[in-house]
Design an enzyme around this catalytic site. Sequence first.
Site, mmCIF file in Angstrom:
data_model
loop_
_atom_site.group_PDB
_atom_site.id
_atom_site.type_symbol
_atom_site.label_atom_id
_atom_site.label_comp_id
_atom_site.label_asym_id
_atom_site.label_seq_id
_atom_site.Cartn_x
_atom_site.Cartn_y
_atom_site.Cartn_z
ATOM 1 N N ASP A 1 0.829 -1.205 0.000
ATOM 2 C CA ASP A 1 0.000 0.000 0.000
ATOM 3 C C ASP A 1 0.866 1.259 0.000
ATOM 4 O OD1 ASP A 1 -2.353 1.348 -0.108
ATOM 5 O OD2 ASP A 1 -2.816 1.170 2.029
ATOM 6 N N GLY A 2 0.352 2.290 -0.641
ATOM 7 C CA GLY A 2 1.031 3.579 -0.605
ATOM 8 C C GLY A 2 1.574 4.074 -1.931
ATOM 9 N N ARG B 1 0.035 7.641 -2.841
ATOM 10 C CA ARG B 1 0.559 8.723 -1.995
ATOM 11 C C ARG B 1 2.021 9.016 -2.329
ATOM 12 N NH1 ARG B 1 -1.031 5.956 3.294
ATOM 13 N NH2 ARG B 1 -1.581 4.340 1.791
ATOM 14 N N HIS C 1 2.383 3.263 -9.091
ATOM 15 C CA HIS C 1 2.227 1.824 -9.329
ATOM 16 C C HIS C 1 3.424 1.288 -10.101
ATOM 17 C CE1 HIS C 1 -1.676 2.087 -7.653
ATOM 18 N NE2 HIS C 1 -2.254 2.696 -8.678
ATOM 19 N N SER D 1 -7.361 -5.877 -4.866
ATOM 20 C CA SER D 1 -8.452 -6.457 -4.078
ATOM 21 C C SER D 1 -9.747 -6.472 -4.881
ATOM 22 C CB SER D 1 -8.653 -5.667 -2.781
ATOM 23 O OG SER D 1 -9.360 -4.471 -3.059
ATOM 24 N N SER D 2 -10.699 -7.241 -4.392
ATOM 25 C CA SER D 2 -12.021 -7.294 -5.062
ATOM 26 C C SER D 2 -12.653 -5.906 -5.082
ATOM 27 C CB SER D 2 -12.961 -8.250 -4.324
ATOM 28 O OG SER D 2 -12.273 -9.291 -3.702
ATOM 29 N N ASN E 1 -10.910 -3.021 -5.403
ATOM 30 C CA ASN E 1 -10.138 -2.066 -6.210
ATOM 31 C C ASN E 1 -10.775 -1.763 -7.578
ATOM 32 O OD1 ASN E 1 -6.895 -3.132 -4.960
ATOM 33 N ND2 ASN E 1 -8.085 -1.324 -4.408
ATOM 34 N N ARG F 1 -4.643 -1.936 9.430
ATOM 35 C CA ARG F 1 -5.752 -2.870 9.263
ATOM 36 C C ARG F 1 -5.366 -3.940 8.242
ATOM 37 N NH1 ARG F 1 -7.827 2.313 7.584
ATOM 38 N NH2 ARG F 1 -7.480 2.578 5.351
HETATM 39 C C1 IPE Z 1 -1.467 0.120 -3.463
HETATM 40 O O1 IPE Z 1 -1.263 1.470 -3.520
HETATM 41 C C2 IPE Z 1 -1.557 -0.527 -4.814
HETATM 42 C C3 IPE Z 1 -2.886 -1.058 -5.198
HETATM 43 C C4 IPE Z 1 -3.926 -1.169 -4.420
HETATM 44 C C5 IPE Z 1 -3.028 -1.528 -6.558
HETATM 45 P P1 IPE Z 1 -2.468 2.503 -3.496
HETATM 46 O O2 IPE Z 1 -2.875 2.792 -4.887
HETATM 47 O O3 IPE Z 1 -3.570 1.978 -2.596
HETATM 48 O O4 IPE Z 1 -1.791 3.777 -2.866
HETATM 49 P P2 IPE Z 1 -2.442 4.852 -1.879
HETATM 50 O O5 IPE Z 1 -3.031 4.111 -0.726
HETATM 51 O O6 IPE Z 1 -3.473 5.587 -2.662
HETATM 52 O O7 IPE Z 1 -1.291 5.696 -1.491
HETATM 53 MG MG MG Z 2 -4.130 2.355 -0.650
#
Ligand code: IPE
Ligand code: MG
Length: 231
Positions: free
Chosen positions: A2-3, A6, A19, A47-48, A50, A176
Amino acid sequence: MDGNGRWAQQQGKVRVSGHKAGVESVRACVTTARKMGVKALTLFAFSSENWLRPEQEVSVLMDLFMYVLTKEVKRLHKNNIRFQLIGDKSRFSEKLQKQIVEAEQLTKNNDAMVLSVAANYGGRWDIAQATKKIAQLVADQQLDIDSIDEKLLDQYINLADLPELDMLIRTGGDYRISNFLLWQAAYAELYFTETLWPDFNEVAFERALMSFSNRERRFGKTGDQVKAEKT
Ligand code: IPE
Ligand code: MG
Protein backbone atom coordinates in the site's frame (compact mmCIF):
# COMPACT_ATOMS: atom_id res chain seq x y z
CA MET A 1 1.47 -3.38 -0.89
CA ASP A 2 0.00 0.00 0.00
CA GLY A 3 1.03 3.58 -0.60
CA ASN A 4 1.77 3.79 -4.32
CA GLY A 5 -0.65 6.65 -4.94
CA ARG A 6 0.56 8.72 -2.00
CA TRP A 7 4.18 8.15 -2.99
CA ALA A 8 3.43 9.56 -6.44
CA GLN A 9 1.45 12.49 -5.07
CA GLN A 10 4.29 13.40 -2.72
CA GLN A 11 6.50 13.73 -5.77
CA GLY A 12 3.96 15.74 -7.69
CA LYS A 13 3.36 12.89 -10.12
CA VAL A 14 0.21 11.11 -11.24
CA ARG A 15 -0.93 8.12 -9.18
CA VAL A 16 -0.09 5.54 -11.81
CA SER A 17 3.59 6.43 -11.73
CA GLY A 18 3.49 5.20 -8.13
CA HIS A 19 2.23 1.82 -9.33
CA LYS A 20 5.05 1.67 -11.84
CA ALA A 21 7.57 2.47 -9.10
CA GLY A 22 5.92 -0.20 -6.96
CA VAL A 23 6.93 -2.86 -9.45
CA GLU A 24 10.57 -2.23 -8.45
CA SER A 25 9.69 -3.04 -4.85
CA VAL A 26 8.01 -6.24 -5.96
CA ARG A 27 11.22 -7.26 -7.72
CA ALA A 28 13.32 -6.36 -4.68
CA CYS A 29 11.09 -8.28 -2.28
CA VAL A 30 10.86 -11.40 -4.43
CA THR A 31 14.64 -11.45 -4.82
CA THR A 32 15.25 -10.84 -1.12
CA ALA A 33 12.70 -13.45 -0.04
CA ARG A 34 14.31 -16.04 -2.29
CA LYS A 35 17.76 -15.11 -1.02
CA MET A 36 16.73 -15.29 2.63
CA GLY A 37 15.11 -18.70 2.21
CA VAL A 38 11.49 -17.63 2.56
CA LYS A 39 9.40 -20.56 1.31
CA ALA A 40 6.27 -18.66 0.34
CA LEU A 41 5.61 -15.03 -0.45
CA THR A 42 2.12 -13.74 -1.15
CA LEU A 43 1.56 -10.26 -2.54
CA PHE A 44 -1.78 -8.47 -2.37
CA ALA A 45 -1.82 -6.76 -5.76
CA PHE A 46 -5.48 -6.00 -6.36
CA SER A 47 -8.45 -6.46 -4.08
CA SER A 48 -12.02 -7.29 -5.06
CA GLU A 49 -12.83 -3.71 -4.04
CA ASN A 50 -10.14 -2.07 -6.21
CA TRP A 51 -12.47 -2.29 -9.25
CA LEU A 52 -14.24 0.71 -7.76
CA ARG A 53 -11.26 2.95 -8.56
CA PRO A 54 -11.37 5.31 -11.56
CA GLU A 55 -11.57 3.29 -14.75
CA GLN A 56 -8.33 4.70 -16.08
CA GLU A 57 -6.37 3.66 -12.98
CA VAL A 58 -7.84 0.14 -13.10
CA SER A 59 -6.91 -0.12 -16.74
CA VAL A 60 -3.31 0.97 -16.11
CA LEU A 61 -3.04 -1.55 -13.28
CA MET A 62 -4.26 -4.35 -15.58
CA ASP A 63 -1.80 -3.33 -18.32
CA LEU A 64 1.00 -3.22 -15.79
CA PHE A 65 0.05 -6.62 -14.47
CA MET A 66 0.08 -8.06 -17.98
CA TYR A 67 3.42 -6.40 -18.75
CA VAL A 68 5.09 -7.64 -15.58
CA LEU A 69 3.69 -11.13 -16.01
CA THR A 70 5.01 -11.39 -19.55
CA LYS A 71 8.36 -9.89 -18.74
CA GLU A 72 9.22 -11.43 -15.38
CA VAL A 73 7.94 -14.98 -15.54
CA LYS A 74 11.06 -16.31 -17.24
CA ARG A 75 13.16 -14.85 -14.46
CA LEU A 76 10.95 -16.47 -11.82
CA HIS A 77 11.31 -19.77 -13.64
CA LYS A 78 15.08 -19.43 -13.82
CA ASN A 79 15.16 -18.91 -10.08
CA ASN A 80 13.09 -22.03 -9.45
CA ILE A 81 10.08 -20.03 -8.19
CA ARG A 82 6.53 -21.31 -8.61
CA PHE A 83 4.03 -18.64 -9.55
CA GLN A 84 0.31 -18.79 -8.84
CA LEU A 85 -2.55 -16.37 -8.80
CA ILE A 86 -5.12 -16.48 -6.03
CA GLY A 87 -8.42 -14.74 -6.51
CA ASP A 88 -11.40 -14.83 -8.82
CA LYS A 89 -9.74 -14.95 -12.22
CA SER A 90 -13.00 -14.78 -14.16
CA ARG A 91 -13.17 -10.98 -14.16
CA PHE A 92 -9.84 -10.48 -15.91
CA SER A 93 -9.59 -10.13 -19.67
CA GLU A 94 -9.21 -13.35 -21.62
CA LYS A 95 -5.71 -12.33 -22.63
CA LEU A 96 -4.66 -11.79 -19.04
CA GLN A 97 -6.27 -15.03 -17.91
CA LYS A 98 -4.36 -16.88 -20.59
CA GLN A 99 -1.11 -15.26 -19.52
CA ILE A 100 -1.76 -16.22 -15.90
CA VAL A 101 -2.44 -19.86 -16.77
CA GLU A 102 0.70 -20.00 -18.93
CA ALA A 103 2.83 -18.59 -16.11
CA GLU A 104 1.36 -21.09 -13.66
CA GLN A 105 1.94 -23.95 -16.07
CA LEU A 106 5.52 -23.00 -16.86
CA THR A 107 6.55 -22.74 -13.22
CA LYS A 108 4.40 -25.43 -11.63
CA ASN A 109 7.23 -27.84 -10.79
CA ASN A 110 9.53 -25.24 -9.26
CA ASP A 111 10.16 -25.73 -5.57
CA ALA A 112 12.52 -23.12 -4.15
CA MET A 113 9.74 -20.66 -3.33
CA VAL A 114 6.07 -20.10 -4.09
CA LEU A 115 5.11 -16.62 -5.22
CA SER A 116 1.37 -16.13 -4.95
CA VAL A 117 -0.16 -12.97 -6.28
CA ALA A 118 -3.56 -12.15 -4.84
CA ALA A 119 -5.59 -10.34 -7.47
CA ASN A 120 -9.32 -9.81 -7.47
CA TYR A 121 -8.92 -11.43 -4.10
CA GLY A 122 -10.67 -10.92 -0.78
CA GLY A 123 -10.33 -12.91 2.44
CA ARG A 124 -14.09 -13.20 2.75
CA TRP A 125 -14.37 -14.32 -0.86
CA ASP A 126 -11.78 -17.00 -0.08
CA ILE A 127 -13.78 -18.34 2.87
CA ALA A 128 -17.01 -18.19 0.84
CA GLN A 129 -15.57 -20.08 -2.14
CA ALA A 130 -14.28 -22.81 0.20
CA THR A 131 -17.69 -23.06 1.86
CA LYS A 132 -19.37 -23.38 -1.50
CA LYS A 133 -17.14 -26.28 -2.54
CA ILE A 134 -17.80 -28.09 0.73
CA ALA A 135 -21.54 -27.47 0.47
CA GLN A 136 -21.49 -29.00 -3.00
CA LEU A 137 -19.84 -32.14 -1.66
CA VAL A 138 -22.50 -32.42 1.03
CA ALA A 139 -25.27 -31.86 -1.53
CA ASP A 140 -23.76 -34.58 -3.72
CA GLN A 141 -23.62 -36.86 -0.66
CA GLN A 142 -19.88 -37.20 -0.95
CA LEU A 143 -19.26 -35.66 2.43
CA ASP A 144 -20.89 -36.12 5.82
CA ILE A 145 -21.85 -32.86 7.47
CA ASP A 146 -20.27 -33.99 10.76
CA SER A 147 -16.85 -34.18 9.17
CA ILE A 148 -16.81 -30.43 8.54
CA ASP A 149 -14.29 -28.89 10.90
CA GLU A 150 -11.49 -26.30 10.81
CA LYS A 151 -9.06 -28.76 9.33
CA LEU A 152 -11.38 -29.65 6.49
CA LEU A 153 -12.26 -26.04 5.72
CA ASP A 154 -8.57 -25.23 5.76
CA GLN A 155 -8.01 -27.61 2.84
CA TYR A 156 -10.37 -25.64 0.61
CA ILE A 157 -9.05 -22.19 1.44
CA ASN A 158 -6.36 -20.79 -0.87
CA LEU A 159 -2.70 -21.51 -0.02
CA ALA A 160 -3.70 -24.77 1.72
CA ASP A 161 -0.63 -26.47 0.28
CA LEU A 162 1.78 -23.90 1.70
CA PRO A 163 3.34 -23.66 5.14
CA GLU A 164 1.32 -21.78 7.77
CA LEU A 165 1.36 -18.00 7.27
CA ASP A 166 4.08 -16.62 9.55
CA MET A 167 4.01 -12.91 9.00
CA LEU A 168 1.79 -10.34 7.38
CA ILE A 169 3.37 -7.04 6.35
CA ARG A 170 1.38 -3.94 5.50
CA THR A 171 3.13 -0.87 4.16
CA GLY A 172 1.74 2.65 3.88
CA GLY A 173 0.84 3.42 7.48
CA ASP A 174 -2.64 1.94 7.80
CA TYR A 175 -3.25 -0.43 10.66
CA ARG A 176 -5.75 -2.87 9.26
CA ILE A 177 -5.87 -6.13 7.34
CA SER A 178 -8.31 -4.91 4.66
CA ASN A 179 -9.74 -8.30 3.77
CA PHE A 180 -6.40 -9.93 2.98
CA LEU A 181 -5.63 -13.48 4.18
CA LEU A 182 -8.26 -13.47 6.93
CA TRP A 183 -8.39 -17.20 7.60
CA GLN A 184 -4.66 -17.76 7.11
CA ALA A 185 -3.61 -14.87 9.35
CA ALA A 186 -5.04 -16.40 12.54
CA TYR A 187 -1.60 -16.73 14.15
CA ALA A 188 0.46 -14.57 11.82
CA GLU A 189 2.74 -11.92 13.24
CA LEU A 190 1.48 -8.55 12.05
CA TYR A 191 3.98 -5.97 10.87
CA PHE A 192 2.88 -2.46 10.03
CA THR A 193 5.17 0.18 8.63
CA GLU A 194 4.71 3.80 7.56
CA THR A 195 7.02 3.19 4.61
CA LEU A 196 5.15 3.60 1.33
CA TRP A 197 5.32 0.56 -0.96
CA PRO A 198 7.64 2.10 -3.62
CA ASP A 199 10.13 2.83 -0.82
CA PHE A 200 9.90 -0.68 0.60
CA ASN A 201 13.26 -1.95 -0.63
CA GLU A 202 15.54 -4.82 0.28
CA VAL A 203 16.71 -3.12 3.49
CA ALA A 204 13.13 -2.45 4.61
CA PHE A 205 12.12 -6.04 3.92
CA GLU A 206 15.12 -7.41 5.80
CA ARG A 207 14.22 -5.17 8.72
CA ALA A 208 10.76 -6.73 8.76
CA LEU A 209 12.18 -10.25 8.67
CA MET A 210 14.52 -9.32 11.52
CA SER A 211 11.61 -8.11 13.59
CA PHE A 212 9.85 -11.41 12.95
CA SER A 213 12.79 -13.47 14.16
CA ASN A 214 12.83 -11.52 17.42
CA ARG A 215 9.23 -12.26 18.31
CA GLU A 216 8.12 -15.03 20.62
CA ARG A 217 5.34 -17.08 19.11
CA ARG A 218 3.22 -18.78 21.74
CA PHE A 219 0.21 -20.12 19.79
CA GLY A 220 -1.96 -19.82 22.90
CA LYS A 221 0.57 -21.32 25.29
CA THR A 222 2.44 -19.51 28.08
CA GLY A 223 5.88 -18.00 27.56
CA ASP A 224 7.37 -20.49 30.04
CA GLN A 225 5.94 -23.44 28.13
CA VAL A 226 7.41 -22.15 24.88
CA LYS A 227 10.84 -21.65 26.48
CA ALA A 228 10.76 -25.15 27.97
CA GLU A 229 9.92 -26.63 24.57
CA LYS A 230 12.90 -24.89 23.02
CA THR A 231 15.44 -26.32 25.46
C1 IPE B 1 -1.47 0.12 -3.46
O1 IPE B 1 -1.26 1.47 -3.52
C2 IPE B 1 -1.56 -0.53 -4.81
C3 IPE B 1 -2.89 -1.06 -5.20
C4 IPE B 1 -3.93 -1.17 -4.42
C5 IPE B 1 -3.03 -1.53 -6.56
P1 IPE B 1 -2.47 2.50 -3.50
O2 IPE B 1 -2.87 2.79 -4.89
O3 IPE B 1 -3.57 1.98 -2.60
O4 IPE B 1 -1.79 3.78 -2.87
P2 IPE B 1 -2.44 4.85 -1.88
O5 IPE B 1 -3.03 4.11 -0.73
O6 IPE B 1 -3.47 5.59 -2.66
O7 IPE B 1 -1.29 5.70 -1.49
MG1 MG C 1 -4.13 2.36 -0.65
